[in-house]
Motif scaffolding. Structure first.
Motif, mmCIF file in Angstrom:
data_model
loop_
_atom_site.group_PDB
_atom_site.id
_atom_site.type_symbol
_atom_site.label_atom_id
_atom_site.label_comp_id
_atom_site.label_asym_id
_atom_site.label_seq_id
_atom_site.Cartn_x
_atom_site.Cartn_y
_atom_site.Cartn_z
ATOM 1 N N TRP A 127 0.864 -1.171 0.000
ATOM 2 C CA TRP A 127 0.000 0.000 0.000
ATOM 3 C C TRP A 127 0.902 1.221 0.000
ATOM 4 C CZ3 TRP A 127 0.148 -3.698 3.864
ATOM 5 C CH2 TRP A 127 0.812 -3.347 5.040
ATOM 6 N N GLN A 128 0.313 2.396 0.028
ATOM 7 C CA GLN A 128 1.107 3.619 -0.026
ATOM 8 C C GLN A 128 2.134 3.638 1.107
ATOM 9 O OE1 GLN A 128 -1.207 7.208 0.113
ATOM 10 N NE2 GLN A 128 0.533 8.557 -0.279
ATOM 11 N N ASP A 129 3.368 3.892 0.755
ATOM 12 C CA ASP A 129 4.489 3.953 1.703
ATOM 13 C C ASP A 129 4.900 2.597 2.248
ATOM 14 O OD1 ASP A 129 4.495 6.758 1.455
ATOM 15 O OD2 ASP A 129 3.022 6.962 3.063
#
Length: 251
Positions: A96-98
């Motif tokens: 997921w993001q990051d």
């Protein structure tokens, strides 16, 4: 596939199907496949997002299964619905993001690890907890959780991907435990984990460049294969991790 497929009504034509994770890439394709394959079945779906109505019998519950409060909410919802005799859980995440899969211990982070466990394992545990009090000894049940080959301890020769591997190994142990507990509780019960192969979804997108030709499958093909495996399960397949062709993968 071990043994000869059991020819009972729950295997050939389930009266009610429950599909969790119905908004994701494989889940959405599997919803379409199951509705087309079993048009007379009552169809129940769960996801964190709304989805279009798929059939006249389709009922949808928008809820986050990783939340422990979902257990009572899902149970109340199921209590007002037909008892499902097929349950398929597609919930899972890889990145997921990051956050990307860890290549070393230095990259491991508690928050990412806990999120991986929450989505890859607890969503399946919570659904099982919601369903458990409603089960009946003489009502056949088939449960399939989408897992991953990288969750196999014996098959791990590359290392890395700590949070994903560990959370999928936890899911695999949950499936093994469920197969034993529900096997004592229900006369006809099959509980399995299925590895769908690498499917063309956002989950696999960052890693597709390294795949050899013919190793990336469309969502429609993966959905059809998963449905085939479930439909042809034998009694002695219960408690196993299966490949998309129905062959066993070591735990």
């Amino acid at each position: 596939m071990a043994g000869t497929p059991a020819l009972d009504t729950s295997t050939e034509s389930p009266q009610c199907i429950l599909l969790a994770g119905a908004h994701g890439g494989v889940g959405a394709a599997l919803a379409q496949t199951l509705c087309a394959r079993f048009p007379q079945s009552t169809f129940l779906t769960i996801s964190r997002h709304d989805i279009p109505r798929l059939s006249p019998t389709h009922q949808h519950l928008k809820i986050e299964l990783e939340n422990p409060s979902s257990v009572s909410a899902v149970q109340d919802w199921l209590f007002r619905s037909p008892l499902p005799n097929w349950v398929v859980n597609c919930c899972g995440t890889l990145h997921w993001q990051d956050h990307r899969p860890e290549k070393s211990l230095r990259e491991c982070d508690d928050r990412a690890m806990l999120r991986s466990f929450s989505i890859n394992a607890l969503t399946h545990l919570h659904l099982a907890q919601a369903l458990d009090p409603l089960l009946k000894r003489r009502s056949p049940l088939t449960w399939a959780s989408l897992s991953a080959k990288v969750g196999s301890i014996e098959d791990n020769h590359l290392g890395g991907w700590y949070s994903y591997r560990m959370s999928k190994a936890a899911l695999n142990m949950l499936i093994r435990n469920l197969s034993i507990e529900w096997g004592r509780k229900i006369d006809s019960c099959k509980v399995v984990a299925i590895h769908p192969g690498t499917t063309d979804t956002p989950l696999s997108k960052p890693f597709q460049a390294n795949l050899t030709e013919g190793k990336l499958f469309s969502t429609e093909l993966s959905a059809s294969r998963i449905a085939d495996v479930i439909q042809n399960l034998a009694e002695d397949d219960t408690g196993r991790l299966l490949f998309w062709d129905g062959s066993p993968i070591p735990w």
